[in-house]
Design an enzyme around this catalytic site. Structure first.
Site, PDB file in Angstrom:
ATOM      1  N   ASP A  24       0.734  -1.100   0.094  1.00  0.00           N
ATOM      2  CA  ASP A  24       0.095  -0.087  -0.108  1.00  0.00           C
ATOM      3  C   ASP A  24       0.898   1.141  -0.027  1.00  0.00           C
ATOM      4  OD1 ASP A  24      -2.471   1.367   0.426  1.00  0.00           O
ATOM      5  OD2 ASP A  24      -3.296   0.192   1.437  1.00  0.00           O
ATOM      6  N   ASP A  41      -3.376   4.645  -2.471  1.00  0.00           N
ATOM      7  CA  ASP A  41      -4.070   5.338  -1.750  1.00  0.00           C
ATOM      8  C   ASP A  41      -4.534   6.605  -2.123  1.00  0.00           C
ATOM      9  OD1 ASP A  41      -5.652   5.334   1.095  1.00  0.00           O
ATOM     10  OD2 ASP A  41      -4.358   7.133   1.275  1.00  0.00           O
ATOM     11  N   GLU A  84      -6.689   4.153  -5.974  1.00  0.00           N
ATOM     12  CA  GLU A  84      -8.000   4.409  -5.195  1.00  0.00           C
ATOM     13  C   GLU A  84      -8.378   5.617  -5.930  1.00  0.00           C
ATOM     14  OE1 GLU A  84      -9.725   4.455  -0.774  1.00  0.00           O
ATOM     15  OE2 GLU A  84      -7.808   5.430  -1.237  1.00  0.00           O
ATOM     16  N   HIS A  99     -10.921  -2.682   3.771  1.00  0.00           N
ATOM     17  CA  HIS A  99     -10.721  -2.248   4.904  1.00  0.00           C
ATOM     18  C   HIS A  99     -11.538  -0.912   5.302  1.00  0.00           C
ATOM     19  CE1 HIS A  99      -7.957   0.327   2.414  1.00  0.00           C
ATOM     20  NE2 HIS A  99      -7.942   0.965   3.325  1.00  0.00           N
ATOM     21  N   ASP A 100     -12.044  -0.203   4.360  1.00  0.00           N
ATOM     22  CA  ASP A 100     -12.953   1.042   4.236  1.00  0.00           C
ATOM     23  C   ASP A 100     -14.405   0.648   4.174  1.00  0.00           C
ATOM     24  OD1 ASP A 100     -10.993   2.830   4.629  1.00  0.00           O
ATOM     25  OD2 ASP A 100     -10.603   3.141   2.797  1.00  0.00           O
TER      26      ASP A 100
END
Length: 557
Positions: free
Chosen positions: A99, A201, A256, A332-333
């Protein structure tokens, strides 16, 4: 003819290390814990692991606030542990995706500590600083995603710095070529240690409109969160990153991209443009959010299947031939799908496998989030049990300050869509703390772990794991799933998600009744008993009707 990239034939498993497996008893998952579960992951059949951030961090936002990009946080182990994890994964023929948080760092990062000291040192313009207005207030009305202003004042510089998220997450200044080179050099560093790719991200936030104009504010709110993505130099920066790192080192990339739509995504993922390989859209994850609501994600409405079908079909069709889809329902979100859109009580197995069927049958690269493969559910905590900075700041903003939602309705929404729903520790068995840790877990476990856990699921005649395992094998063994055409059918049906995949003279029907109702089968012209059933989540189904969350893949020709 060019070789098909590995990631187009892969299924990728996302690990939230903090909640995956703890081996030293401190209550926090660690890298050795991932190594210890490699046999489990290999048995599932996945091709790559995406690791959420494990870099040094004060954990303001669970590791998405990085102090040192090249050092593993002691909570998770050390650099040698990560190198061993990469080596072991590669021995299992599993790739490692890291990440990368390149939009911002932690305010404890040495770069920022130096930057805030003065306006004339080496790091002064590594972040985005602006003078106050004449009255001393913020440079504009930009809001933070975690509440309040996106600007924080530093007396030493007599200036404000920009942070799209927490004050502890200052945004980097990508206009500065030294910043970009520092990021690229970090990527090269991890490539040298064996990393195979990057999940990036909020990467579409890296370019800012240098005019720093106020956001439109018809509701007269103090601060407005808007226009944070797709800035004027975004594509230039991504093309530079591709040229400097991604292409020469053959590194996979998935970005993302919160504001991407099917109409614009090709600009990021068309191979001819040389930017990213895939992006994560947010569009389909808003089908249970009231449009234009005052309370953002907390304005929850009933799940709209018709809208979900139209959005996913649009991405399938509009990226066809000029890009590749990243397929996901959980991460995870995001909350757990059986609890959010399915029925996690009476039909947990059926709704888990039904949503998996429609997702894994699509063209693209499926992503599985830890626990999804055993049908983990939302925990239904009380407000004081939640940890997430976003939930806490939004509660203060919407319930306490704006008073636009009641505490009861906020908690009801949190039970459906809070990010923390996905962050409870992994449920391995029915022992104390579900086999996650011998110590005190950093976050409460879902109380249902004694029933829903890996050990129980593996021996169940209704095993979510074995269903996912079979879906993964289908993708590996059948090019129709990676190369076949897509055609949505029954687009306006309120309960059935159905589509056709076709490759040459081979045609598959993929469908699910995504409701808890018995319905007349609208696909009876396809679902004849003599057709070959490739996979079904019900044994000996009656094709004249579809029972709750019934799903199947059927070979038509």
């Amino acid at each position: 003819m060019s070789e098909t990239p590995w990631w187009q034939q892969a299924v990728i498993y996302q690990i939230y290390p903090k909640s995956f497996n703890d081996t030293d008893g401190d209550g926090i998952g660690d890298l050795q814990g991932v190594i210890n579960k490699m046999d489990y992951l290999k048995e599932l059949g996945i091709d790559a692991i995406w690791l959420c951030p494990i870099y040094q961090s004060p954990q303001v936002d669970n590791g998405y606030d990085i102090t040192d990009y090249r050092t593993v946080d002691l909570r998770y182990g050390n650099n040698q542990d990560l190198e061993r994890l990469i080596h072991v994964a590669h021995q299992y023929d599993i790739k490692i995706i890291m990440d990368m948080v390149a939009n911002h760092t932690s305010d404890q990062c040495q770069w920022f500590k130096e930057s805030k000291l003065s306006r004339n040192n080496y790091f002064s313009d590594w972040y985005i600083w602006r003078d106050p207005k004449i009255d001393g207030s913020e440079p504009n009305n930009w809001g933070s995603n975690f509440g309040g202003s996106a600007w924080t004042y530093v007396p030493d510089r007599k200036q404000y710095y920009l942070h799209y998220y927490a004050p502890g997450q200052p945004d980097l200044n990508w206009e500065n070529p030294r910043v970009r080179e520092a990021i690229y050099d970090m990527m090269r560093y991890w490539k040298a240690h064996g990393v195979d790719g990057w999940r990036m991200d909020v990467v579409t936030s890296i370019s800012k409109d240098q005019r720093f104009l106020n956001n439109a504010n018809p509701q007269k709110l103090p601060f407005i969160v808007a226009n944070q993505n797709n800035g004027p130099r975004l594509h230039e920066f991504l093309q530079e990153m591709h040229k400097e790192v991604l292409e020469p080192f053959s590194m996979m990339s998935v970005g993302e991209s919160p504001d991407s739509t099917a109409n614009t995504a090709y600009q990021l993922v068309d191979p001819k443009r040389k930017e990213l390989d895939m992006v994560f859209t947010f569009e389909h994850m808003h089908v249970d959010r009231k449009k234009g609501g005052m309370n953002g994600r907390w304005d929850v409405q009933a799940f709209d299947l018709i809208e979900l079908k139209h959005i996913l079909a649009s991405w399938q069709n509009k990226l066809d031939g000029r890009g590749w889809n990243a397929l996901y329902f959980e991460n995870h979100d995001r909350a757990r799908t059986p609890s959010r859109w399915g029925n996690d009580k009476k039909y947990r197995y059926e709704s888990s496998t039904a949503f998996a069927t429609v997702l894994h049958g699509l063209k693209g690269t499926p992503f599985i989030y830890q626990g999804e493969e055993i049908g983990m559910t939302n925990p239904n905590f009380q407000l004081e049990d939640y940890e997430d900075i976003e939930l806490k700041s939004d509660y203060k903003k919407y319930v306490d300050e704006y008073k636009t939602i009641t505490k009861t309705d906020f908690l009801k929404a949190a039970h459906k869509i809070s990010r923390d729903n996905a962050r409870t520790p992994m449920q391995w068995d029915a022992s104390r703390n579900s086999g996650f840790t011998t110590g005190k877990p950093w976050f409460k476990l879902n109380p249902n772990y004694s029933k829903i856990n890996v050990k129980n699921d593996l021996k169940s005649h209704k095993s979510v794991f074995h269903y996912y395992q079979y879906l993964i094998r289908l993708r590996h063994e059948n090019t129709i799933l990676t190369e076949g055409t897509f055609e949505l059918i029954l687009p306006e049906h309120p309960q059935v998600f159905a589509y056709l995949r076709q490759e040459k003279n081979k045609k598959w029907l993929i469908f699910a009744n995504l409701s808890d109702q018995n319905i007349v089968n609208p696909l009876t012209n396809f679902c004849l008993e003599e057709k070959q059933v490739i996979v079904s989540n019900y044994v000996h189904p009656d094709w004249e009707k579809l029972v709750p969350y019934q799903a199947a893949i059927i070979m038509l020709t």
